[in-house]
Write an enzyme that holds these catalytic residues in place. Structure first.
Site, PDB file in Angstrom:
ATOM      1  N   TRP A 148      56.844  48.036  -7.257  1.00  0.00           N
ATOM      2  CA  TRP A 148      57.964  47.269  -6.518  1.00  0.00           C
ATOM      3  C   TRP A 148      59.277  47.376  -7.294  1.00  0.00           C
ATOM      4  O   TRP A 148      59.268  47.992  -8.404  1.00  0.00           O
ATOM      5  CB  TRP A 148      57.558  45.728  -6.499  1.00  0.00           C
ATOM      6  CG  TRP A 148      58.316  45.199  -5.172  1.00  0.00           C
ATOM      7  CD1 TRP A 148      59.267  44.255  -5.287  1.00  0.00           C
ATOM      8  CD2 TRP A 148      57.951  45.096  -4.015  1.00  0.00           C
ATOM      9  NE1 TRP A 148      59.617  43.607  -4.104  1.00  0.00           N
ATOM     10  CE2 TRP A 148      58.796  44.368  -3.320  1.00  0.00           C
ATOM     11  CE3 TRP A 148      56.780  45.819  -3.327  1.00  0.00           C
ATOM     12  CZ2 TRP A 148      58.737  44.165  -2.037  1.00  0.00           C
ATOM     13  CZ3 TRP A 148      56.931  45.711  -1.707  1.00  0.00           C
ATOM     14  CH2 TRP A 148      58.005  44.877  -1.289  1.00  0.00           C
ATOM     15  N   ASP A 204      68.777  45.005  -7.532  1.00  0.00           N
ATOM     16  CA  ASP A 204      69.724  44.072  -6.544  1.00  0.00           C
ATOM     17  C   ASP A 204      68.828  43.230  -5.768  1.00  0.00           C
ATOM     18  O   ASP A 204      67.556  43.276  -5.726  1.00  0.00           O
ATOM     19  CB  ASP A 204      70.579  44.777  -5.672  1.00  0.00           C
ATOM     20  CG  ASP A 204      69.879  45.649  -4.545  1.00  0.00           C
ATOM     21  OD1 ASP A 204      68.682  45.918  -4.692  1.00  0.00           O
ATOM     22  OD2 ASP A 204      70.618  45.790  -3.450  1.00  0.00           O
ATOM     23  N   GLU A 207      66.075  44.648  -3.362  1.00  0.00           N
ATOM     24  CA  GLU A 207      65.059  45.254  -4.000  1.00  0.00           C
ATOM     25  C   GLU A 207      65.303  46.854  -4.038  1.00  0.00           C
ATOM     26  O   GLU A 207      64.047  47.424  -4.186  1.00  0.00           O
ATOM     27  CB  GLU A 207      64.116  44.773  -3.395  1.00  0.00           C
ATOM     28  CG  GLU A 207      63.895  43.137  -3.229  1.00  0.00           C
ATOM     29  CD  GLU A 207      62.530  42.876  -2.764  1.00  0.00           C
ATOM     30  OE1 GLU A 207      62.018  42.891  -1.646  1.00  0.00           O
ATOM     31  OE2 GLU A 207      62.077  41.999  -3.902  1.00  0.00           O
ATOM     32  N   GLU A 208      66.248  47.524  -3.791  1.00  0.00           N
ATOM     33  CA  GLU A 208      66.586  49.029  -3.807  1.00  0.00           C
ATOM     34  C   GLU A 208      67.077  49.659  -4.716  1.00  0.00           C
ATOM     35  O   GLU A 208      66.784  50.956  -4.993  1.00  0.00           O
ATOM     36  CB  GLU A 208      66.927  49.186  -2.400  1.00  0.00           C
ATOM     37  CG  GLU A 208      66.252  48.742  -1.202  1.00  0.00           C
ATOM     38  CD  GLU A 208      66.919  48.877   0.128  1.00  0.00           C
ATOM     39  OE1 GLU A 208      68.347  49.078   0.052  1.00  0.00           O
ATOM     40  OE2 GLU A 208      66.435  48.853   1.154  1.00  0.00           O
ATOM     41  N   GLU A 431      63.858  38.074  10.423  1.00  0.00           N
ATOM     42  CA  GLU A 431      64.709  38.581   9.655  1.00  0.00           C
ATOM     43  C   GLU A 431      65.719  39.220  10.323  1.00  0.00           C
ATOM     44  O   GLU A 431      66.945  39.039  10.013  1.00  0.00           O
ATOM     45  CB  GLU A 431      63.895  39.440   8.662  1.00  0.00           C
ATOM     46  CG  GLU A 431      64.745  40.309   7.520  1.00  0.00           C
ATOM     47  CD  GLU A 431      63.954  41.145   6.591  1.00  0.00           C
ATOM     48  OE1 GLU A 431      63.563  42.328   7.252  1.00  0.00           O
ATOM     49  OE2 GLU A 431      63.505  40.908   5.730  1.00  0.00           O
TER      50      GLU A 431
HETATM   51  C1  NOJ Z   1      60.984  46.190   0.751  1.00  0.00           C
HETATM   52  C2  NOJ Z   1      62.256  45.331   0.264  1.00  0.00           C
HETATM   53  O1  NOJ Z   1      61.743  43.998   0.369  1.00  0.00           O
HETATM   54  C3  NOJ Z   1      63.166  45.748   1.158  1.00  0.00           C
HETATM   55  O2  NOJ Z   1      64.504  44.975   0.637  1.00  0.00           O
HETATM   56  C4  NOJ Z   1      63.558  47.019   1.010  1.00  0.00           C
HETATM   57  O3  NOJ Z   1      64.761  47.383   1.887  1.00  0.00           O
HETATM   58  C5  NOJ Z   1      62.406  47.837   1.581  1.00  0.00           C
HETATM   59  N1  NOJ Z   1      61.226  47.473   0.681  1.00  0.00           N
HETATM   60  C6  NOJ Z   1      62.554  49.167   1.449  1.00  0.00           C
HETATM   61  O4  NOJ Z   1      62.932  49.703  -0.043  1.00  0.00           O
HETATM   62  C1  NOJ Z   2      63.488  41.871   1.723  1.00  0.00           C
HETATM   63  C2  NOJ Z   2      64.784  41.338   1.346  1.00  0.00           C
HETATM   64  O1  NOJ Z   2      65.689  42.581   0.929  1.00  0.00           O
HETATM   65  C3  NOJ Z   2      64.720  40.434  -0.018  1.00  0.00           C
HETATM   66  O2  NOJ Z   2      65.967  40.096  -0.222  1.00  0.00           O
HETATM   67  C4  NOJ Z   2      63.652  39.334   0.257  1.00  0.00           C
HETATM   68  O3  NOJ Z   2      63.798  38.891  -0.875  1.00  0.00           O
HETATM   69  C5  NOJ Z   2      62.519  39.905   0.586  1.00  0.00           C
HETATM   70  N1  NOJ Z   2      62.438  40.768   1.689  1.00  0.00           N
HETATM   71  C6  NOJ Z   2      61.375  38.938   1.002  1.00  0.00           C
HETATM   72  O4  NOJ Z   2      62.310  37.928   2.047  1.00  0.00           O
END
Ligand code: NOJ
Ligand code: NOJ
Length: 597
Positions: A148, A204, A207-208, A431
């Site tokens: 992750w 960030d 999560e990327e 979402e």
């Molecule tokens: C899962 C993350 O929660 C999401 O924010 C991200 O865009 C995707 N992975 C792709 O990296």
């Molecule tokens: C993906 C989002 O990008 C992230 O900000 C969030 O924490 C997770 N999904 C879970 O909702």
């Protein structure tokens, strides 16, 4: 567009929703939509919280599940960020009068106290707190072991902010000792984490991106300012809070002269225009703040300029925004280059855009003036074409101040109207919604989408959380420094022969060693104890450069009194950047005797 803006402009956000002019059909529709959807959203969030949430069977007590969706995407986890933002909303709802939420809030407190100590792929809790920045866990609070984007350093700050808001309520309601003994220790762990690691890169909120994130730094700064005040109110000390001015200094470096570059210290080929910046400013919103506060509030000129540039990007990114002119609400997503699940607009960010504008209006009204400068001029031109660079003071309903406020409020309402358009009839949110068709997609019943709808509704209804102290925040220094309340690892080794059932602690005059309070002293382990060497050992991160008094203590097996060493030991923690040190000691004082209980 003109019709829409002018009729909604009649409704002051300070008036209750039911006071809309009766002839005002469109705004009455929006008002009743918001009232209905707010209730659905609040319930939607509660449905995703264990142990009783109807949508998330299996979730542990107090854990907020991101979404009930288990495939494509699998969001059946508890994220520290989503949870804290949801609880911040619930705590505010509770403070605004929804007393039924109290057990849910306590559930969260207990769940987080446990979660902080769970070892995970980001690290462990002791000795250095690294585990606190783990982004997500299983819904029963056990570790998630998959790959992750970690660590994510906004989590500890956001959790501390939610818990501090609740602590302030406890203090105001005669429960200061509960705040001090039960909640402060959890907060203190998170603030120490922020003070120690704020200057290191992390992922960030999306999560990327591994770099420095505007949203993260803004919330980290807020947590330390709020923490210093709470520590004072509780009569405790905050390790890490002294870093706040340095974070504020760093926060200024996200502005590139035209907009806020949401992720810096990274080169990923993106513009940096990102909903991150909108979410950042609304999460540090302070109704008492001055608009030129370096905390970069919604009414700040840089934030407004950024808002315009960002909206201009999204206006041309999604088909469903085609033909919508400047100054009119649109569907908003994470960032233009996004491809995740198709890279669509998000409900929570579209509503955040509205919330941002309601916040700004509330701040101008509270200050009784608006200063338009070169930086913010373009933002206002879209809404009120005759605007010029000058100060507008509040006055009667015909003054330009009032008209500009109405125009910005109408602009805010028009974002909610876009969300309304793409929210299905049953009011359920997901979402995202499709960039070409507007049909909802990705994680169903996303908790954060619901939380964001409620916070937007609160601001629109004139419900503002208490100030977190922006006015008293220490100004940033002229030159930023990469400091940190970085600890130095100190190993305590003591030779102490003990009987089976007897334990050893180290106690001292600093917070890390319990400030002479036995309940907060540090337990030693006997993992290295042999018949040749009766070794008890612990390691702690202590503040660089500080001098510490300490001693060892025996805990007896049948509640007999603690036995303290008969001397005070001292040590000086080496300067920042030094290697770990080890204290080699031998017990001095009386030995213990088993109580044979
Ligand atoms: C899962 C993350 O929660 C999401 O924010 C991200 O865009 C995707 N992975 C792709 O990296
Ligand atoms: C993906 C989002 O990008 C992230 O900000 C969030 O924490 C997770 N999904 C879970 O909702």
């Amino acid at each position: 567009m003109h019709f829409f803006r002018s009729v909604v402009g009649l409704v002051s956000i300070l008036l209750s929703e039911t006071l809309a002019a009766p002839s005002d059909l469109r705004s009455r529709d929006l008002n009743s939509f918001i009232a209905a959807e707010r209730a659905i959203a609040l319930q939607g969030a509660l449905n995703n919280i264990g142990p009783n949430g109807s949508a998330v069977p299996g979730a542990g007590a107090g854990f907020v599940v991101a979404s009930p969706s288990k495939v494509n995407p699998d969001y059946f986890f508890t994220w520290t960020r989503d949870s804290a933002l949801t609880l911040k909303m619930l705590i505010d709802e509770f403070i605004f009068g929804n007393t039924a939420l109290l057990p849910t809030i306590w559930g969260y407190v207990h769940a987080q106290a446990k979660l902080q100590t769970v070892s995970n792929p980001s690290g462990t809790f002791l000795p250095a707190g690294l585990g606190l920045a783990e982004p997500k866990y299983q819904v029963d609070g056990t570790r998630f072991n998959g790959a992750w984007g970690r660590p994510q350093r906004d989590g500890p700050a956001l959790r501390a902010i939610a818990l501090m808001t609740f602590s302030n309520w406890l203090i105001d309601n005669g429960q200061k000792s509960t705040a001090k003994t039960i909640i402060w220790p959890i907060i203190s762990n998170d603030l120490s984490y922020v003070g120690q690691y704020w200057n290191q890169t992390g992922f960030d909120l999306w999560e990327e991106t591994l770099g420095s994130s505007f949203f993260t730094v803004q919330n980290q700064h807020r947590s330390l300012v709020q923490g210093a005040q709470l520590a004072k109110d509780l009569g405790v000390t905050c390790t890490g809070c002294d870093q706040a001015p340095e974070l504020l200094c760093f926060l200024q470096s996200f502005w590139n002269g035209e907009y806020i570059v949401s992720n810096i210290n990274i080169n990923n080929g993106r513009t940096g225009l990102d909903g991150n910046s909108i979410l950042g400013s609304i999460s540090v919103f302070d109704i008492d703040a001055y608009c030129n506060s370096p905390t970069i509030q919604p009414c700040n000129s840089q934030a407004l300029a950024n808002f315009k540039v960002l909206m201009d990007t999204f206006r041309t990114t999604y088909t469903i925004n085609n033909g919508i002119p400047e100054g009119q609400g649109i569907a908003v997503g994470r960032y233009g280059e996004d491809v995740y699940q198709g890279g669509n607009p998000w409900y929570l960010i579209t509503n955040a855009a509205a919330e941002f504008l309601y916040d700004a209006v509330a701040q101008w009204k509270a200050r009784h003036n608006l200063i338009v400068d070169e930086t913010s001029l373009a933002f206002f031109k879209d809404l009120y074409p005759t605007v010029t660079v000058r100060q507008y003071n509040s006055g009667n309903a015909n003054s330009p101040f009032a008209q500009i406020m109405n125009a910005v409020t109408a602009y805010a309402d028009s974002f909610v109207a876009v969300a309304e358009k793409y929210i299905p009839a049953d009011g359920h949110l997901a979402e995202q919604f499709n960039r070409d068709t507007g049909v909802l997609l990705s994680a169903v019943d996303l908790t954060w989408s619901y939380a964001a709808f409620v916070t937007m509704s609160q601001r629109r209804a004139g419900q503002y959380p208490a100030s977190w102290g922006t006015r008293n925040a220490t100004a940033p220094p002229a030159t930023c420094a990469a400091t940190s309340t970085q600890g130095i690892n100190v190993v305590f080794n003591v030779n102490a022969s003990t009987y089976f059932g007897e334990n050893i602690y180290v106690i001292g005059n600093t917070d890390d060693l319990g400030a002479w309070d036995i309940a907060n002293s540090l337990p030693l382990g006997a993992g290295g104890y042999t018949s040749e060497r009766p070794l008890w050992s612990a390691s702690a991160y202590l503040n660089a450069g500080e001098s510490v008094s300490y001693k060892y203590v025996r805990q007896e097996n049948c509640d007999q009194p603690y036995i303290y060493e008969t001397l005070n030991r001292t040590l000086t923690v080496p300067a920042c950047g030094s290697a770990s040190i080890t204290e080699e000691d031998a017990w001095v004082g009386p030995v213990g005797t088993s109580g044979n209980c």
